[in-house]
Design a protein around this motif. Structure first.
Motif, mmCIF file in Angstrom:
data_model
loop_
_atom_site.group_PDB
_atom_site.id
_atom_site.type_symbol
_atom_site.label_atom_id
_atom_site.label_comp_id
_atom_site.label_asym_id
_atom_site.label_seq_id
_atom_site.Cartn_x
_atom_site.Cartn_y
_atom_site.Cartn_z
ATOM 1 N N ASP A 36 0.833 -1.208 0.000
ATOM 2 C CA ASP A 36 0.000 0.000 0.000
ATOM 3 C C ASP A 36 0.870 1.260 0.000
ATOM 4 N N ALA A 37 0.357 2.316 -0.590
ATOM 5 C CA ALA A 37 1.010 3.620 -0.557
ATOM 6 C C ALA A 37 0.443 4.379 0.637
ATOM 7 N N VAL A 38 1.292 4.656 1.621
ATOM 8 C CA VAL A 38 0.842 5.252 2.874
ATOM 9 C C VAL A 38 1.256 6.717 2.938
ATOM 10 N N THR A 39 0.305 7.555 3.322
ATOM 11 C CA THR A 39 0.562 8.964 3.573
ATOM 12 C C THR A 39 0.164 9.262 5.003
ATOM 13 N N LEU A 40 1.104 9.742 5.800
ATOM 14 C CA LEU A 40 0.791 10.212 7.149
ATOM 15 C C LEU A 40 0.493 11.698 7.057
ATOM 16 N N VAL A 41 -0.630 12.111 7.630
ATOM 17 C CA VAL A 41 -1.024 13.509 7.658
ATOM 18 C C VAL A 41 -1.061 13.917 9.122
ATOM 19 N N ALA A 42 -0.244 14.902 9.487
ATOM 20 C CA ALA A 42 -0.124 15.282 10.892
ATOM 21 C C ALA A 42 0.370 16.722 11.020
ATOM 22 N N GLY A 43 0.310 17.214 12.246
ATOM 23 C CA GLY A 43 0.791 18.566 12.522
ATOM 24 C C GLY A 43 2.294 18.670 12.558
ATOM 25 N N SER A 44 2.964 17.554 12.858
ATOM 26 C CA SER A 44 4.423 17.515 12.877
ATOM 27 C C SER A 44 4.869 16.079 12.700
ATOM 28 N N GLY A 45 6.122 15.895 12.379
ATOM 29 C CA GLY A 45 6.681 14.565 12.219
ATOM 30 C C GLY A 45 7.876 14.603 11.299
ATOM 31 N N GLU A 46 8.442 13.439 11.058
ATOM 32 C CA GLU A 46 9.574 13.312 10.148
ATOM 33 C C GLU A 46 9.275 12.206 9.151
ATOM 34 N N PRO A 47 9.672 12.410 7.889
ATOM 35 C CA PRO A 47 9.403 11.386 6.880
ATOM 36 C C PRO A 47 10.155 10.084 7.177
ATOM 37 N N TYR A 51 6.569 5.644 4.345
ATOM 38 C CA TYR A 51 5.402 6.489 4.114
ATOM 39 C C TYR A 51 5.804 7.880 3.660
ATOM 40 N N ARG A 52 4.869 8.537 3.051
ATOM 41 C CA ARG A 52 5.003 9.951 2.704
ATOM 42 C C ARG A 52 4.414 10.736 3.866
ATOM 43 N N LEU A 53 5.021 11.824 4.246
ATOM 44 C CA LEU A 53 4.521 12.652 5.336
ATOM 45 C C LEU A 53 4.043 13.986 4.793
ATOM 46 N N VAL A 54 2.827 14.356 5.164
ATOM 47 C CA VAL A 54 2.300 15.679 4.851
ATOM 48 C C VAL A 54 2.045 16.362 6.186
ATOM 49 N N THR A 55 2.749 17.453 6.427
ATOM 50 C CA THR A 55 2.539 18.176 7.684
ATOM 51 C C THR A 55 1.652 19.396 7.436
ATOM 52 N N ILE A 56 0.688 19.521 8.304
ATOM 53 C CA ILE A 56 -0.202 20.681 8.326
ATOM 54 C C ILE A 56 -0.118 21.198 9.755
ATOM 55 N N PRO A 57 0.694 22.229 10.011
ATOM 56 C CA PRO A 57 0.967 22.664 11.383
ATOM 57 C C PRO A 57 -0.278 22.926 12.220
ATOM 58 N N GLU A 58 -1.369 23.329 11.604
ATOM 59 C CA GLU A 58 -2.598 23.622 12.349
ATOM 60 C C GLU A 58 -3.227 22.388 12.993
ATOM 61 N N LEU A 59 -2.781 21.197 12.617
ATOM 62 C CA LEU A 59 -3.306 19.975 13.227
ATOM 63 C C LEU A 59 -2.673 19.694 14.585
ATOM 64 N N HIS A 60 -1.496 20.231 14.821
ATOM 65 C CA HIS A 60 -0.763 19.942 16.058
ATOM 66 C C HIS A 60 -1.544 20.464 17.266
ATOM 67 N N PRO A 61 -1.617 19.680 18.344
ATOM 68 C CA PRO A 61 -2.421 20.102 19.506
ATOM 69 C C PRO A 61 -1.887 21.325 20.234
ATOM 70 N N THR A 62 -0.622 21.703 20.001
ATOM 71 C CA THR A 62 -0.105 22.913 20.651
ATOM 72 C C THR A 62 -0.092 24.113 19.713
ATOM 73 N N SER A 63 -0.638 23.953 18.512
ATOM 74 C CA SER A 63 -0.688 25.081 17.582
ATOM 75 C C SER A 63 -1.624 26.154 18.124
ATOM 76 N N ALA A 64 -1.452 27.345 17.634
ATOM 77 C CA ALA A 64 -2.331 28.439 18.056
ATOM 78 C C ALA A 64 -3.790 28.104 17.760
ATOM 79 N N ALA A 65 -4.029 27.423 16.642
ATOM 80 C CA ALA A 65 -5.398 27.047 16.276
ATOM 81 C C ALA A 65 -5.998 26.119 17.323
#
Length: 132
Positions: A36-47, A51-65
């Protein structure tokens, strides 16, 4: 080999330390080994190789959002941060066959993400969604 495109979504990804992060790494490894082709989508992490990593900082629980969201009741679907997160998620998740969401539907760490996911789910309702 199943050859599925599977997104694993959580607030944070490895190398963050936690039970879900360890589970994400294990799931990604097993799915990748299965073809399978796996993509991790998260607020932070390392590739990683598995898997492929897509970071969206607003997902992180300590983000301003996320911090702002915990001070509010429940943001509406038209809230600017909800729209921002949904806009970032849609193109990533649209290309997936399955979307596995860890905690974001049930844990009140980032209500903007939860509301954004509800909207994205409505748009991508033909996808297979799995909630952990």
């Amino acid at each position: 080999m199943t050859g599925q495109r599977i997104a694993l979504l959580h607030f944070t990804a490895p190398p963050a330390i936690g039970g879900v992060e360890a589970l994400l790494a294990a799931q990604a490894e097993i799915l990748h080994a299965n073809g399978d082709a796996v993509t991790l989508v998260a607020g932070s992490g390392e590739p990683s190789d598995g898997y492929r990593l897509v970071t969206i900082p607003e997902l992180h629980p300590t983000s301003a959002a996320a911090r702002a969201g915990r001070r509010e009741r429940c943001p509406g679907p038209d809230h600017p941060l909800v729209r921002q997160i949904a806009s970032a998620l849609l193109p990533v998740l649209a290309g997936q066959d399955q979307i596995w969401v860890h905690n974001a539907f049930t844990v009140y760490l980032n209500p903007f993400l939860t509301v954004a996911l509800r909207g994205v789910l409505g748009v991508l309702n033909s996808k297979r969604w799995v909630a952990f």
